[in-house]
Structure formats: C-alpha cells, structure tokens
Design a protein around this motif. Structure first.
Motif, PDB file in Angstrom:
ATOM      1  N   ALA A  69      31.202 -39.969  29.622  1.00  0.00           N
ATOM      2  CA  ALA A  69      31.649 -40.984  30.585  1.00  0.00           C
ATOM      3  C   ALA A  69      32.280 -42.173  29.864  1.00  0.00           C
ATOM      4  O   ALA A  69      33.323 -42.703  30.298  1.00  0.00           O
ATOM      5  CB  ALA A  69      30.467 -41.440  31.437  1.00  0.00           C
ATOM      6  N   GLU A  70      31.679 -42.602  28.751  1.00  0.00           N
ATOM      7  CA  GLU A  70      32.233 -43.736  28.006  1.00  0.00           C
ATOM      8  C   GLU A  70      33.579 -43.374  27.395  1.00  0.00           C
ATOM      9  O   GLU A  70      34.522 -44.181  27.407  1.00  0.00           O
ATOM     10  CB  GLU A  70      31.253 -44.183  26.920  1.00  0.00           C
ATOM     11  N   GLU A  73      36.492 -43.706  29.636  1.00  0.00           N
ATOM     12  CA  GLU A  73      37.026 -45.055  29.810  1.00  0.00           C
ATOM     13  C   GLU A  73      37.872 -45.502  28.617  1.00  0.00           C
ATOM     14  O   GLU A  73      38.664 -46.427  28.730  1.00  0.00           O
ATOM     15  CB  GLU A  73      35.865 -46.045  30.006  1.00  0.00           C
ATOM     16  N   LEU A  74      37.696 -44.841  27.483  1.00  0.00           N
ATOM     17  CA  LEU A  74      38.372 -45.274  26.258  1.00  0.00           C
ATOM     18  C   LEU A  74      39.618 -44.455  25.927  1.00  0.00           C
ATOM     19  O   LEU A  74      40.542 -44.958  25.291  1.00  0.00           O
ATOM     20  CB  LEU A  74      37.400 -45.190  25.071  1.00  0.00           C
ATOM     21  N   SER A  76      42.969 -41.720  26.739  1.00  0.00           N
ATOM     22  CA  SER A  76      44.144 -41.764  27.606  1.00  0.00           C
ATOM     23  C   SER A  76      44.623 -40.361  27.941  1.00  0.00           C
ATOM     24  O   SER A  76      44.152 -39.359  27.372  1.00  0.00           O
ATOM     25  CB  SER A  76      45.270 -42.545  26.912  1.00  0.00           C
ATOM     26  N   LYS A 102      41.798 -38.546  34.832  1.00  0.00           N
ATOM     27  CA  LYS A 102      42.581 -39.447  33.992  1.00  0.00           C
ATOM     28  C   LYS A 102      43.518 -38.686  33.064  1.00  0.00           C
ATOM     29  O   LYS A 102      44.082 -39.276  32.133  1.00  0.00           O
ATOM     30  CB  LYS A 102      41.635 -40.333  33.176  1.00  0.00           C
TER      31      LYS A 102
END
Length: 331
Positions: A69-70, A73-74, A76, A102
């Motif tokens: 999950a982290e 967020e980091l 791309s 994403k």
C-alpha cells in the motif's frame, strides 16, 4: 538492472548479495539500520531510475499489505512491485487490483532455496502480466539456479504463490515420510546404523532428494536427534494447500496427514487420546495410564491400580471385549 529490495533478513539479505554478484544495482531497505542502504521506502524509491522495480521480501500478511500500500503511494505508472514473500494468492489478486488503479504493475513470486540460495540459486515461480514480468526478468535470471530449470512464469497474478504453496504442501508430505521411516528404523533392534542407511539412499534410489541430503546432515550432527524437541510449526502454506484442495474437491491425504502430524507435535498430552482412552476403558475395561493417587501404590506396569469394578468389567476381554454378553468391537 536497478532494483529496490525491501526486507533484508535471511532470504532478502542473501538475495541482495546474489543480485549484486550478478552485476545488478540493488538498493535495500530494512527496519534494521545496520543492514539497510537507505533510511526509508521513500528514499529507496527516489534512488531508482524509471521504470522502477521494487521487490518486497517481508513477512506475509499485514506487513506485506502495508508495504504494498505504501509503495502504491510512492511509485508511478509503469513501475512494478514484486512480492517475493510467502503471501497467499488471494492477497496477490487484491494487491494487483490496488496497484492497477495507478498503472503500477504487480508480479507475485514464490521463492524457494532458504539459506542455501545465495550459492545454489533460488527456485522461482512467478505470476503476472508478460510485460511486467519482462521488467523483472534480468533479476529472475540471476537469482535462479544455473541450468535449464529452476524458474517458471506460472501464469496470471497469483499463480506464482499458488504454485509455491503446493510446493510447500508436497514438502510437508515428503518430510513426514522420511521422519516416519527414520523413527521405525530407530525402533527395531536389528538395524545397527540408521544414519548410514539413510546415507546409502542418497545414490541410486528412487527416494533420493535434497531433503534426504539435509536429513543425513542433521543425523551426522546429532545421530539420535537428542538435542531437538519433537515440535514442528507450520508456516501457513500447508493449511492453505489443504483449504485449496477442499475448495477444488481434490484429495490430498498425504499432505493433510503431514499437516495434522505437526499439530499433534505441539501437544504434551493429547486431549483426543485422553478421550479415546476413556471410551476404551468404558466399553472394555482397558487400562487407563493415569498417575498413582497421592501416597498410593502402582501396579507392576507403572499404572495406578484399576477399581474393582473396572477389573471385573475387563476380565477376560481383549481389545474389543469378549466377556459375557454380545461381542463389542472398537467402533
């Protein structure tokens, strides 16, 4: 290639070393600062060129879920996360869906090799889209053993960990078979050297294997295994294998029995066997292995004496009971 590696324990640390020996640039992160190359996941991601590939080697379950999950967020679009831990395949499907939102790819990879992998290579079973696998392929090629075999693109997301799960279930059954054979050989008086019997099987027999080699190593270190307690944990993958077999109506009796044997190993005194002993005493007057009463005597076999009623009930009866009245079987 450039690769981020999260989790530098026994497996992860050796994998980092093997990758570096293979010419790859590896940035490692671990909660232990003594082995970590960077101070955070964010620093690890920042240090990698795009498209970024981050391989996760942390304990299955919440630790892996939080790490994925982290990373979501980091990272791309176009980057790839590889889960090389022992995650359940259902978690892989959830992780892939989360990252896909994403545009981040996801590959699950079952890894086998343990502490020997640094020198011998790791057996790899991976699942995911071909384009994502291709971004990780140079690392797979370095980590695998030399030769034609040892790595496989098993299928879609989840296939890698499902294959590794079944591998571990088979491992349970093989180890249980060796263990039972060893116990039987040790039990009889006619076999003088059980370790050498096992050693002889390492060549020319159909049951030779690396597990057999490791069993011989253990017996060389401790011939009677006197220093080892008969207690075996299960990592979870044996249970998942049995559950998957039930879901798919596939019979796996050997794997199931091996899993249950590990449960039994953790009991100092089996509640189920207590119940069986009690029922045998009730229907057939069979002896109960109970401690003697305080200050009392014990029978010659070390058991507490039975009550007069129990002795009368069991007089002349065998396992199933054959005294007056109808014959009773143990069923």
């Amino acid at each position: 290639m450039d690769l981020g590696l999260v989790g530098l324990g026994k497996m992860g640390g050796n994998m980092r070393e093997r990758l570096r020996r293979g010419g790859h640039t590896v940035v490692g992160f671990d909660r232990n600062p003594d082995v970590s190359d960077v101070g955070s996941l964010a620093e690890l991601v920042e240090a990698l060129p795009s498209p970024k590939v981050v391989w996760v080697m942390v304990p299955a379950g919440e630790a892996t879920r939080a790490t994925v999950a982290e990373l979501g967020e980091l990272l791309s679009e176009g980057d790839v996360v590889v889960d090389g831990g022992n995650s359940r395949w259902t978690d892989d499907q959830a992780h892939a869906a989360l990252l896909a939102e994403k545009g981040i790819g996801y590959v699950d990879c079952g890894v086998s090799g343990g502490v020997w992998g640094l020198e011998n290579g790791y057996a790899l079973m991976y699942g995911g889209e071909a384009a994502d696998v291709a971004k990780v392929q140079p690392a797979f090629d370095t980590l695998k053993p030399e030769g034609e075999f040892g790595a496989v693109h098993a299928g879609k997301v989840g296939a890698g960990h499902f294959s590794k799960m079944v591998h571990n279930g088979i491992e349970y059954a093989i180890m249980q078979s060796y263990a039972e054979g060893w116990e039987l050989l040790e039990k009889v008086d006619m076999v003088d050297n059980v370790t050498e019997v096992f050693r002889s099987w390492r060549e020319g027999t159909v049951i030779r294997s690396w597990l057999l080699d490791l069993m011989v190593n253990a017996l060389d270190d401790d011939p009677g295994l006197e220093s080892i307690r008969g207690y075996a944990e299960d990592s979870g993958e044996g249970r998942w294998t049995v559950e998957a077999a039930i879901d798919n109506a596939v019979a796996v009796p050997a794997i199931t029995a091996a899993l249950f044997a590990r449960f039994v190993s953790r009991q100092d005194d089996s509640p189920a066997m207590k119940a069986i002993a009690a029922m045998r005493n009730q229907f057939g007057g069979h002896a109960l292995h109970t401690p003697p009463p305080t200050g009392g005597d014990v029978d010659g076999d070390g058991q507490a004496p039975q009550s007069e009623a129990a002795q009368q009930a069991g007089a002349g009866q065998g396992e199933g009971g054959s005294g007056a009245g109808p014959t009773t079987g143990e069923s």
